[in-house]
Design an enzyme around this catalytic site. Structure first.
Site, PDB file in Angstrom:
ATOM      1  N   TYR A 132       0.822  -1.220   0.000  1.00  0.00           N
ATOM      2  CA  TYR A 132       0.000   0.000   0.000  1.00  0.00           C
ATOM      3  C   TYR A 132       0.863   1.281   0.000  1.00  0.00           C
ATOM      4  O   TYR A 132       0.766   2.094  -0.928  1.00  0.00           O
ATOM      5  CB  TYR A 132      -0.983  -0.041   1.182  1.00  0.00           C
ATOM      6  CG  TYR A 132      -1.954   1.102   1.225  1.00  0.00           C
ATOM      7  CD1 TYR A 132      -3.119   1.093   0.461  1.00  0.00           C
ATOM      8  CD2 TYR A 132      -1.718   2.219   2.030  1.00  0.00           C
ATOM      9  CE1 TYR A 132      -4.014   2.150   0.499  1.00  0.00           C
ATOM     10  CE2 TYR A 132      -2.610   3.278   2.070  1.00  0.00           C
ATOM     11  CZ  TYR A 132      -3.755   3.237   1.302  1.00  0.00           C
ATOM     12  OH  TYR A 132      -4.634   4.297   1.337  1.00  0.00           O
ATOM     13  N   LYS A 168       1.489   3.905  -3.260  1.00  0.00           N
ATOM     14  CA  LYS A 168       1.158   5.336  -3.124  1.00  0.00           C
ATOM     15  C   LYS A 168       2.399   6.196  -3.378  1.00  0.00           C
ATOM     16  O   LYS A 168       2.337   7.217  -4.055  1.00  0.00           O
ATOM     17  CB  LYS A 168       0.616   5.620  -1.710  1.00  0.00           C
ATOM     18  CG  LYS A 168      -0.702   4.933  -1.399  1.00  0.00           C
ATOM     19  CD  LYS A 168      -1.801   5.487  -2.234  1.00  0.00           C
ATOM     20  CE  LYS A 168      -3.161   5.007  -1.806  1.00  0.00           C
ATOM     21  NZ  LYS A 168      -4.215   5.420  -2.740  1.00  0.00           N
ATOM     22  N   LEU A 194      -9.448   7.758   7.020  1.00  0.00           N
ATOM     23  CA  LEU A 194     -10.531   8.618   6.502  1.00  0.00           C
ATOM     24  C   LEU A 194     -11.801   8.368   7.299  1.00  0.00           C
ATOM     25  O   LEU A 194     -12.283   7.237   7.360  1.00  0.00           O
ATOM     26  CB  LEU A 194     -10.799   8.308   5.032  1.00  0.00           C
ATOM     27  CG  LEU A 194      -9.879   8.928   4.004  1.00  0.00           C
ATOM     28  CD1 LEU A 194     -10.300   8.491   2.612  1.00  0.00           C
ATOM     29  CD2 LEU A 194      -9.854  10.446   4.106  1.00  0.00           C
ATOM     30  N   ARG A 200     -16.740  -2.634   4.272  1.00  0.00           N
ATOM     31  CA  ARG A 200     -15.324  -2.949   4.496  1.00  0.00           C
ATOM     32  C   ARG A 200     -15.195  -3.191   5.995  1.00  0.00           C
ATOM     33  O   ARG A 200     -14.864  -2.259   6.751  1.00  0.00           O
ATOM     34  CB  ARG A 200     -14.421  -1.782   4.084  1.00  0.00           C
ATOM     35  CG  ARG A 200     -14.330  -1.556   2.596  1.00  0.00           C
ATOM     36  CD  ARG A 200     -13.286  -0.505   2.269  1.00  0.00           C
ATOM     37  NE  ARG A 200     -13.374  -0.054   0.898  1.00  0.00           N
ATOM     38  CZ  ARG A 200     -12.732   0.992   0.399  1.00  0.00           C
ATOM     39  NH1 ARG A 200     -11.932   1.691   1.189  1.00  0.00           N
ATOM     40  NH2 ARG A 200     -12.855   1.340  -0.855  1.00  0.00           N
TER      41      ARG A 200
HETATM   42  N1  LIG Z   1      -9.770   4.584   3.587  1.00  0.00           N
HETATM   43  C1  LIG Z   1      -8.883   5.273   4.256  1.00  0.00           C
HETATM   44  O1  LIG Z   1      -8.905   5.330   5.505  1.00  0.00           O
HETATM   45  C2  LIG Z   1      -7.802   6.039   3.513  1.00  0.00           C
HETATM   46  C3  LIG Z   1      -6.796   6.651   4.242  1.00  0.00           C
HETATM   47  C4  LIG Z   1      -5.837   7.411   3.577  1.00  0.00           C
HETATM   48  C5  LIG Z   1      -5.884   7.534   2.200  1.00  0.00           C
HETATM   49  N2  LIG Z   1      -6.853   6.900   1.486  1.00  0.00           N
HETATM   50  C6  LIG Z   1      -6.847   7.065   0.024  1.00  0.00           C
HETATM   51  O2  LIG Z   1      -7.717   8.136  -0.301  1.00  0.00           O
HETATM   52  C7  LIG Z   1      -8.194   7.969  -1.642  1.00  0.00           C
HETATM   53  C8  LIG Z   1      -9.700   8.162  -1.656  1.00  0.00           C
HETATM   54  O3  LIG Z   1     -10.257   7.199  -0.768  1.00  0.00           O
HETATM   55  P1  LIG Z   1     -11.818   6.925  -0.731  1.00  0.00           P
HETATM   56  O4  LIG Z   1     -12.064   6.184   0.519  1.00  0.00           O
HETATM   57  O5  LIG Z   1     -12.550   8.176  -1.031  1.00  0.00           O
HETATM   58  O6  LIG Z   1     -11.961   5.926  -1.963  1.00  0.00           O
HETATM   59  P2  LIG Z   1     -13.274   5.114  -2.374  1.00  0.00           P
HETATM   60  O7  LIG Z   1     -14.444   5.544  -1.590  1.00  0.00           O
HETATM   61  O8  LIG Z   1     -12.904   3.663  -2.378  1.00  0.00           O
HETATM   62  O9  LIG Z   1     -13.498   5.615  -3.882  1.00  0.00           O
HETATM   63  C9  LIG Z   1     -12.601   5.277  -4.858  1.00  0.00           C
HETATM   64  C10 LIG Z   1     -12.956   5.876  -6.203  1.00  0.00           C
HETATM   65  O10 LIG Z   1     -12.125   5.229  -7.178  1.00  0.00           O
HETATM   66  C11 LIG Z   1     -12.957   4.630  -8.153  1.00  0.00           C
HETATM   67  N3  LIG Z   1     -12.443   3.329  -8.579  1.00  0.00           N
HETATM   68  C12 LIG Z   1     -12.114   2.285  -7.781  1.00  0.00           C
HETATM   69  N4  LIG Z   1     -11.763   1.236  -8.541  1.00  0.00           N
HETATM   70  C13 LIG Z   1     -11.894   1.630  -9.833  1.00  0.00           C
HETATM   71  C14 LIG Z   1     -11.690   0.983 -11.073  1.00  0.00           C
HETATM   72  N5  LIG Z   1     -11.283  -0.285 -11.165  1.00  0.00           N
HETATM   73  N6  LIG Z   1     -11.907   1.680 -12.200  1.00  0.00           N
HETATM   74  C15 LIG Z   1     -12.321   2.962 -12.133  1.00  0.00           C
HETATM   75  N7  LIG Z   1     -12.541   3.643 -10.993  1.00  0.00           N
HETATM   76  C16 LIG Z   1     -12.327   2.968  -9.850  1.00  0.00           C
HETATM   77  C17 LIG Z   1     -14.303   4.414  -7.497  1.00  0.00           C
HETATM   78  O11 LIG Z   1     -15.293   4.321  -8.491  1.00  0.00           O
HETATM   79  P3  LIG Z   1     -16.584   3.373  -8.282  1.00  0.00           P
HETATM   80  O12 LIG Z   1     -17.480   4.134  -7.341  1.00  0.00           O
HETATM   81  O13 LIG Z   1     -17.131   3.230  -9.635  1.00  0.00           O
HETATM   82  O14 LIG Z   1     -16.092   2.091  -7.664  1.00  0.00           O
HETATM   83  C18 LIG Z   1     -14.412   5.641  -6.623  1.00  0.00           C
HETATM   84  O15 LIG Z   1     -14.867   6.740  -7.376  1.00  0.00           O
HETATM   85  C19 LIG Z   1      -7.753   6.586  -2.084  1.00  0.00           C
HETATM   86  O16 LIG Z   1      -6.629   6.695  -2.910  1.00  0.00           O
HETATM   87  C20 LIG Z   1      -7.376   5.889  -0.776  1.00  0.00           C
HETATM   88  O17 LIG Z   1      -6.357   4.916  -0.969  1.00  0.00           O
HETATM   89  C21 LIG Z   1      -7.827   6.173   2.121  1.00  0.00           C
END
Ligand SMILES: NC(=O)c1ccc[n+]([C@@H]2O[C@H](COP(=O)([O-])OP(=O)(O)OC[C@H]3O[C@@H](n4cnc5c(N)ncnc54)[C@H](OP(=O)(O)O)[C@@H]3O)[C@@H](O)[C@H]2O)c1
Length: 276
Positions: free
Chosen positions: A181, A185, A208, A216
């Protein structure tokens, strides 16, 4: 028994001290932009937003159906930051609210992004909130989304004339990490840095905080544990999706410090105007 009492007393105290330390510790990547905001010498972002609106800039948002992306989309549309907003994704969303009436949606195949070059043409600012998880997509699928799709989007944006690219990365991003991961990044950050945008803003949020629709379980349990810490020590180890969105908007309208800015978790809170 006595040992148990000691553990019961000492553990919470030690934990609280660690949290206090994390809360007060300065980010190594804190920028003078954030410092200026903290000391009050940078003008209020709200007045900057009004000035910015007059410039009629356009923006695209990738990952607008995700947790960060959807809040960001709502905030930029509500605030009228841009004269044109293009949501680029793999599926169309039907919006009912009035604020979405001028939103343009472009559906693309991320595996053939070069076929969609026109979509990126002439858009000034790009926000990339794409991402998936290893659990959902597997190792190769994770790399494809979090590296290939992100980097290829950067390439298309740069070719299309994007001047300011924002990337939501993650706390701990490190291209030399042993772990998938943070390594992925870090590599994505590096590839975008090498594209030499006029301005590249990288955000590295901690956990987040959001009401995730998608199941999840592991993340949900972790988030539940982090919630009281988030409330008591905002910025110590977590960021709400609204805070992340506000930070990105404020960053857009404030003058840059340097071409590549990295905002760690605490700097994101400061940039959002939520703590000094
Ligand atoms: N979760 C955490 O605690 C955390 C912490 C720090 C950083 N982050 C990072 O912050 C960023 C945003 O996180 P988030 O939680 O807002 O992400 P999320 O809710 O999982 O949304 C991800 C986005 O990416 C798109 N996506 C995923 N797989 C795809 C694919 N195969 N093809 C095209 N589009 C795709 C999704 O589209 P669909 O809706 O169509 O699936 C959605 O619009 C990510 O890079 C994550 O790694 C997350």
């Amino acid at each position: 028994m006595t040992c148990g009492i000691w553990i019961a007393v000492c553990f919470p105290i030690a934990f609280a001290i660690i949290l206090q330390y994390l809360y007060n510790k300065e980010d190594q990547t804190s920028l003078s932009l954030v410092a200026r905001m903290a000391e009050g010498s940078e003008s209020n972002p709200d007045s900057r937003i009004e000035e910015y609106k007059k410039m009629n800039k356009s923006a695209f948002i990738l990952g607008y159906t995700g947790e960060v992306g959807k809040v960001l989309l709502e905030e930029v549309l509500k605030g009228g930051t841009f004269s044109r907003v293009v949501a680029i994704g793999r599926r169309k969303v039907e919006y009912k609210d009035e604020i979405y009436k001028n939103l343009e949606q472009e559906i693309v195949d991320f595996d053939k992004l070069e076929d969609h070059a026109k979509v990126f043409e002439g858009i000034d600012v790009g926000f990339c909130c794409l991402g998936t998880t290893r659990g959902k997509a597997g190792v190769e699928g994770f790399k494809r989304v979090d590296y290939d799709y992100v980097v290829n989007s950067g390439k298309m944006a740069k070719a299309g004339g994007c001047k300011h690219f924002h990337l939501v990365s993650s706390q701990g991003a490190d291209k030399n990490s042993f772990f998938l991961y943070p390594k992925t990044k870090g590599l994505a950050e590096e590839a975008l840095t090498n594209m030499s945008f006029d301005r590249l803003s990288i955000y590295r949020p901690g956990v987040l905080m959001c009401n995730r629709q998608e199941s999840r379980p592991g993340e949900a349990i972790f988030r539940a544990l982090v919630t009281p810490i988030h409330k008591a020590f905002p910025g110590a180890m977590s960021t709400s999706t609204l805070t992340a969105a506000k930070a990105m908007i404020n960053c857009t309208v404030l003058p840059k410090d340097k071409s590549v800015e990295i905002f760690e978790n605490k700097a994101i809170h400061r940039l959002a105007g939520e703590r000094k």
